[in-house]
Design an enzyme around this catalytic site. Structure first.
Site, short mmCIF file in Angstrom:
data_model
loop_
_atom_site.label_atom_id
_atom_site.label_comp_id
_atom_site.label_asym_id
_atom_site.label_seq_id
_atom_site.Cartn_x
_atom_site.Cartn_y
_atom_site.Cartn_z
N GLY A 1 52.12 -16.17 -6.67
CA GLY A 1 51.85 -15.14 -7.43
C GLY A 1 53.12 -14.91 -7.84
O GLY A 1 53.91 -14.61 -8.04
N GLN B 1 56.59 -8.63 -13.88
CA GLN B 1 57.56 -9.47 -13.23
C GLN B 1 58.47 -9.56 -14.39
O GLN B 1 59.40 -10.24 -13.97
CB GLN B 1 57.03 -10.03 -11.93
N CYS C 1 59.17 -11.55 -2.43
CA CYS C 1 58.09 -11.66 -3.13
C CYS C 1 58.97 -11.86 -4.34
O CYS C 1 59.96 -11.96 -4.16
CB CYS C 1 58.25 -9.46 -3.56
N LEU C 2 58.41 -12.36 -5.41
CA LEU C 2 60.03 -13.61 -6.35
C LEU C 2 60.87 -12.13 -6.63
O LEU C 2 61.78 -12.67 -7.31
CB LEU C 2 59.07 -14.68 -7.92
N HIS D 1 48.64 -7.81 -3.84
CA HIS D 1 50.11 -7.71 -3.60
C HIS D 1 50.32 -7.76 -5.12
O HIS D 1 51.50 -6.80 -5.82
CB HIS D 1 50.79 -8.84 -2.78
N GLU D 2 49.41 -8.46 -5.96
CA GLU D 2 50.12 -9.47 -7.33
C GLU D 2 49.68 -7.68 -8.51
O GLU D 2 49.78 -7.23 -9.23
CB GLU D 2 49.61 -10.22 -8.03
N HIS E 1 51.24 -4.48 -8.55
CA HIS E 1 52.46 -4.47 -9.15
C HIS E 1 52.51 -4.32 -11.30
O HIS E 1 53.59 -3.27 -11.45
CB HIS E 1 53.38 -6.12 -9.57
NI NI Z 1 55.67 -9.64 -6.38
#
Ligand code: NI
Length: 167
Positions: free
Chosen positions: A46, A51, A91-92, A133-134, A137
């Site tokens: 995701g 991000q 998370c990236l 989660h997304e 963000h």
């Molecule tokens: Ni993330």
């Protein structure tokens, strides 16, 4: 298409609240294509536009094994949530950190797709975790902020050390 650089926690730009998408035009279509490529290359399941330093309410998700189910959510809203599950998340934007987070087991999300059509999706399990989660963000929240203060402090100092080593 192009790979986009991913902001790293605790970059303050990850704390911005993203804006609604006014019109789905070529720039949004290009953003989504680039985000999908960046997510698959990372690899991740995701990615939120925040991000990649674009403060718009756009998310891409693919939780399939063979990367064949790209889902695009524009201006997503969770309209129903129920139950509880604990899942180990990463998370990236927080490389190398995996921690358990408690989230709703099931969510119903309302969004628009890339052609501007509104849709609703009922999700559970990993997909439900990923959606929550997304969307966090988009509201300026990184998953580690769900953890205890002590854990957050440890993660921040570890990431600072890593940044020094790789700089
Ligand atoms: Ni993330």
């Amino acid at each position: 298409m192009a790979l986009l650089p991913i902001l790293r926690f605790p970059d303050p730009r990850l704390q911005r609240r993203a804006h609604s998408v006014a019109e789905i035009d070529d720039s949004i279509r290009k953003l989504v294509a680039d985000m999908a490529e960046t997510m698959y290359a990372a690899p991740g399941i995701g990615l939120a536009a925040v991000q990649v330093d674009v403060p718009l309410r756009v998310i891409v998700i693919d939780v399939s094994e063979d990367k064949s189910e790209l889902r695009v959510f524009i201006d997503p809203d969770i309209v129903e949530r129920s139950g509880e599950q604990v899942c180990e998340e990463g998370c990236l934007s927080v490389p190398g950190v995996y921690e358990k987070v408690t989230r709703a087991e099931r969510v119903r999300v309302r969004a628009r797709d890339l052609s501007g059509e509104p849709f609703e999706l009922a999700a559970d399990g990993l997909l439900a975790v990923c959606i929550q989660h997304e969307i966090d963000h988009l509201d300026g929240v990184v998953f580690v902020e769900h953890l205890s203060r002590l854990k957050q402090t440890r993660i921040r100092s570890r990431l600072k050390k890593q940044a020094r080593i790789t700089a």
